[in-house]
Design a protein around this motif. Sequence first.
Motif, mmCIF file in Angstrom:
data_model
loop_
_atom_site.group_PDB
_atom_site.id
_atom_site.type_symbol
_atom_site.label_atom_id
_atom_site.label_comp_id
_atom_site.label_asym_id
_atom_site.label_seq_id
_atom_site.Cartn_x
_atom_site.Cartn_y
_atom_site.Cartn_z
ATOM 1 N N LEU A 1 -40.674 26.577 28.068
ATOM 2 C CA LEU A 1 -39.270 26.945 27.999
ATOM 3 C C LEU A 1 -38.610 26.917 26.647
ATOM 4 O O LEU A 1 -37.853 27.631 26.206
ATOM 5 N N GLY A 2 -38.921 25.962 26.009
ATOM 6 C CA GLY A 2 -38.421 25.450 24.561
ATOM 7 C C GLY A 2 -38.864 26.587 23.664
ATOM 8 O O GLY A 2 -38.036 27.127 22.728
ATOM 9 N N VAL A 3 -40.019 27.183 23.695
ATOM 10 C CA VAL A 3 -40.501 28.200 22.899
ATOM 11 C C VAL A 3 -39.853 29.373 23.109
ATOM 12 O O VAL A 3 -39.652 30.229 22.335
ATOM 13 N N PHE A 4 -39.874 29.804 24.321
ATOM 14 C CA PHE A 4 -39.221 31.080 24.788
ATOM 15 C C PHE A 4 -37.682 31.074 24.105
ATOM 16 O O PHE A 4 -37.570 31.930 23.701
ATOM 17 N N ASN A 5 -37.055 29.980 24.264
ATOM 18 C CA ASN A 5 -35.664 29.815 23.817
ATOM 19 C C ASN A 5 -35.687 29.911 22.324
ATOM 20 O O ASN A 5 -34.717 30.524 21.521
ATOM 21 N N LYS A 6 -36.597 29.432 21.630
ATOM 22 C CA LYS A 6 -36.559 29.381 19.926
ATOM 23 C C LYS A 6 -37.006 30.906 19.555
ATOM 24 O O LYS A 6 -36.475 31.465 18.696
ATOM 25 N N ALA A 7 -37.789 31.697 20.459
ATOM 26 C CA ALA A 7 -38.013 33.045 19.954
ATOM 27 C C ALA A 7 -36.955 33.905 20.116
ATOM 28 O O ALA A 7 -36.777 34.706 19.375
ATOM 29 N N HIS A 8 -36.395 33.665 21.318
ATOM 30 C CA HIS A 8 -34.889 34.456 21.650
ATOM 31 C C HIS A 8 -33.971 34.031 20.755
ATOM 32 O O HIS A 8 -33.225 35.047 20.280
ATOM 33 N N GLU A 9 -33.754 32.769 20.352
ATOM 34 C CA GLU A 9 -32.684 32.513 19.242
ATOM 35 C C GLU A 9 -33.154 33.143 17.868
ATOM 36 O O GLU A 9 -32.064 33.419 16.894
ATOM 37 N N TRP B 1 -39.814 34.949 31.349
ATOM 38 C CA TRP B 1 -39.036 33.965 31.164
ATOM 39 C C TRP B 1 -37.799 33.915 32.083
ATOM 40 O O TRP B 1 -37.791 32.706 32.795
ATOM 41 N N LEU B 2 -37.342 34.783 32.525
ATOM 42 C CA LEU B 2 -36.450 35.118 33.529
ATOM 43 C C LEU B 2 -36.806 34.532 34.811
ATOM 44 O O LEU B 2 -36.345 33.723 35.755
ATOM 45 N N GLN B 3 -38.285 34.820 35.066
ATOM 46 C CA GLN B 3 -38.634 34.879 36.484
ATOM 47 C C GLN B 3 -39.077 32.967 36.385
ATOM 48 O O GLN B 3 -38.704 32.502 37.609
ATOM 49 N N LEU B 4 -39.333 32.325 35.524
ATOM 50 C CA LEU B 4 -39.284 31.148 35.202
ATOM 51 C C LEU B 4 -38.200 30.293 35.454
ATOM 52 O O LEU B 4 -37.826 29.449 36.078
ATOM 53 N N LEU B 5 -37.141 30.786 34.731
ATOM 54 C CA LEU B 5 -35.929 30.168 34.829
ATOM 55 C C LEU B 5 -35.135 30.214 36.257
ATOM 56 O O LEU B 5 -34.724 29.265 36.844
ATOM 57 N N LEU B 6 -35.641 31.326 37.108
ATOM 58 C CA LEU B 6 -35.056 31.512 38.515
ATOM 59 C C LEU B 6 -35.786 30.387 39.368
ATOM 60 O O LEU B 6 -35.407 29.684 40.117
ATOM 61 N N GLU B 7 -37.242 30.383 39.200
ATOM 62 C CA GLU B 7 -38.103 29.734 39.814
ATOM 63 C C GLU B 7 -37.741 28.301 39.657
ATOM 64 O O GLU B 7 -37.884 27.206 40.632
ATOM 65 N N PHE B 8 -36.990 27.825 38.724
ATOM 66 C CA PHE B 8 -36.717 26.457 38.530
ATOM 67 C C PHE B 8 -35.151 26.064 38.703
ATOM 68 O O PHE B 8 -34.812 25.275 38.129
ATOM 69 N N ASN B 9 -34.692 27.196 39.259
ATOM 70 C CA ASN B 9 -33.178 27.180 39.624
ATOM 71 C C ASN B 9 -32.293 26.834 38.503
ATOM 72 O O ASN B 9 -30.966 26.329 38.442
ATOM 73 N N PHE C 1 -30.205 28.707 37.122
ATOM 74 C CA PHE C 1 -29.260 30.176 37.051
ATOM 75 C C PHE C 1 -28.520 30.481 36.014
ATOM 76 O O PHE C 1 -28.616 31.588 35.666
ATOM 77 N N GLU C 2 -27.741 29.494 35.675
ATOM 78 C CA GLU C 2 -26.831 29.687 34.560
ATOM 79 C C GLU C 2 -27.552 30.232 33.316
ATOM 80 O O GLU C 2 -27.184 31.284 32.729
ATOM 81 N N LYS C 3 -28.669 29.546 32.834
ATOM 82 C CA LYS C 3 -29.623 30.056 31.836
ATOM 83 C C LYS C 3 -29.976 31.404 31.961
ATOM 84 O O LYS C 3 -29.972 32.308 31.092
ATOM 85 N N ALA C 4 -30.404 31.740 33.200
ATOM 86 C CA ALA C 4 -31.189 32.908 33.484
ATOM 87 C C ALA C 4 -29.820 34.088 33.453
ATOM 88 O O ALA C 4 -30.354 35.020 32.759
ATOM 89 N N THR C 5 -28.723 33.843 33.925
ATOM 90 C CA THR C 5 -27.659 34.876 33.543
ATOM 91 C C THR C 5 -27.463 35.039 32.181
ATOM 92 O O THR C 5 -27.303 36.374 31.736
ATOM 93 N N GLU C 6 -27.398 34.094 31.589
ATOM 94 C CA GLU C 6 -27.113 34.038 29.866
ATOM 95 C C GLU C 6 -28.219 34.906 29.246
ATOM 96 O O GLU C 6 -28.041 35.843 28.503
#
Length: 597
Positions: free
Chosen positions: A355-363, A375-383, A385-390
Amino acid sequence: MAERIEQRLEDRVPELEQLERVGLFTRKEIRAVLRKASALEYKIQRRTLRKEDFINYIQYEINLLELIKKRRARIGYSFKKDEIENSILHRVHSLFNRAIGKWKEDVQLWLSHVAFCKQWNAKHQLSKVFSSMLAIHPNKPALWIMAAKWEMETQLSSESARHLFLRALRFHPECPKLYQEYFRMELMHAEKQRKEKKEFEQAKMDLGEFNYSEEILNGEMARIIYRDAAQKIKGVEFHLAVLSIAKLFDFTEDLQKEILESLQTKYADDPLTWDYMARRELDLGSLQSTEHTTKQMKVSEMTQREERCCAVFEEAVRAVPTEDMWKCYITFCLERYNRKTNSEELKQKRLERMLGVFNKAHESSLLPEALYKQWLQLLLEFNLFEKATEVAEAATKRFSMSVEMWQMRLQVLIQLKSDNVTQCFEEAVKHMKSKGALPLWTLWVEWSEGTNSKEDTEALYQRSLHATTPAESVTMKEMYLDWTYRNGGYKKVKRVFTSLCENRPFSLDFFRKMIQIEKEQESCKMLHLREYYERALREFGSTDSDLWLDYIKEELSHPQGKPENCGSIHWRAMKMLQGDLVEDFVSKYTLLQTGHL
């Protein structure tokens, strides 16, 4: 022709007599074989030859050989093979040669002959087949490789294999696969010689008469091939392929080192080079397993190795800040996360890292579009939600013209039952305009059906018809018709259908849906069915023969139908249908008249 066939059948008699005499076949079976052989012979002696006839004949003879083999095993009889099997084998080779002589360009025919020779251990014949095949098809590297492998692995002749590879490279001087397999063959030859020498030394035999070259034993031939290829073939993939081959042999440390140095010198900025260097850390310095190695020690050691890999990847994304480089890093993290482990600690570390590497690539604005979805599927899988929306919102800002990104963001909002769904749909269709926006409109009306009032959903359907391109509006018309029937009933759907018919284009399914709706009514009227068929035929009468046939069937079977109309419909169909469709219609109409359709 008859004399030739008679002669060929007479040539079979000795083998068939032997089969009966030794008890492998009965008299009745022998007669059946002769009958079948006679029919097959006639087919391959005709003036106009067909490839299928030769293939069928060859397959019949192969089946006969297999049956004889099973019968021999069952009764334990292994004599008279010269008189029986060899005669059939000779005939099969002869059939293959005739077929290949006629259809030289058919590679599959050649390969079938090769497979047959291998199955029945016909080495002398196979050597001839390979020689002829390569003379006709020198432009196919895979055939050269197949022939060289057979020489090396079955005939145990490295000299012949080498000769074939060198000939092949004259035709294909820049073929990576040929170089890779030639490289592998020379290393296999070196390994074989090393084993031989070791066995002789262990047996304390005099090596004087055997000439074992130290250069060949150390894989020097493979090194020469690699250096020659490296000058002609560009790209990291080739270097990585030969490196993976070299790693299979335990005497190639120096060779591996040379390839690796060349890789790092020539392709320092290539993501695949960095990817290889990072993953290499997984194999380096692995813990030697002993009785005292605990699970915790193994987990700790694996964690360290993965962290070493990530350290190289971190250096890589600084040195080569591209989407492809981040993709390599993320793919590695995903692979490690998906690996099974009983250690919750290790699994958690892998998840956090990923999740950290996904975020770094995104930033860094270097996360490839295709990876946002994962990435979004993983964020939703682990609830989360706020991060997924962002993340979903950021993805649509970066890829504002991507329908997939908008779909993804909308699906996240719908899943989270957000209040901003309608607003997001409005924003999406505004960005996408009309072209390519169909997936957004279908998603919008499907969501609206389960959320909004009927009035709002109908207004949305009507809006979608103008907002999509004419070609895409066809799908919306079908969906609108279907929704109206489900929610407004028969009278409402008739009004909507008439209204929709005012604007082209239409699909055939649109009309068929309306015909089906009419037929579902208790008071199904032929008058209405005629209207729908006539409307459909105005659009598709020249390209769909089944539509005419269905119209005729309706007139024949409906209680209010008029069979006397069928002649007129048939005449119109013959005038309107194009090309081969007329013939198709006539044959189906004939079946209909005879009651077979």
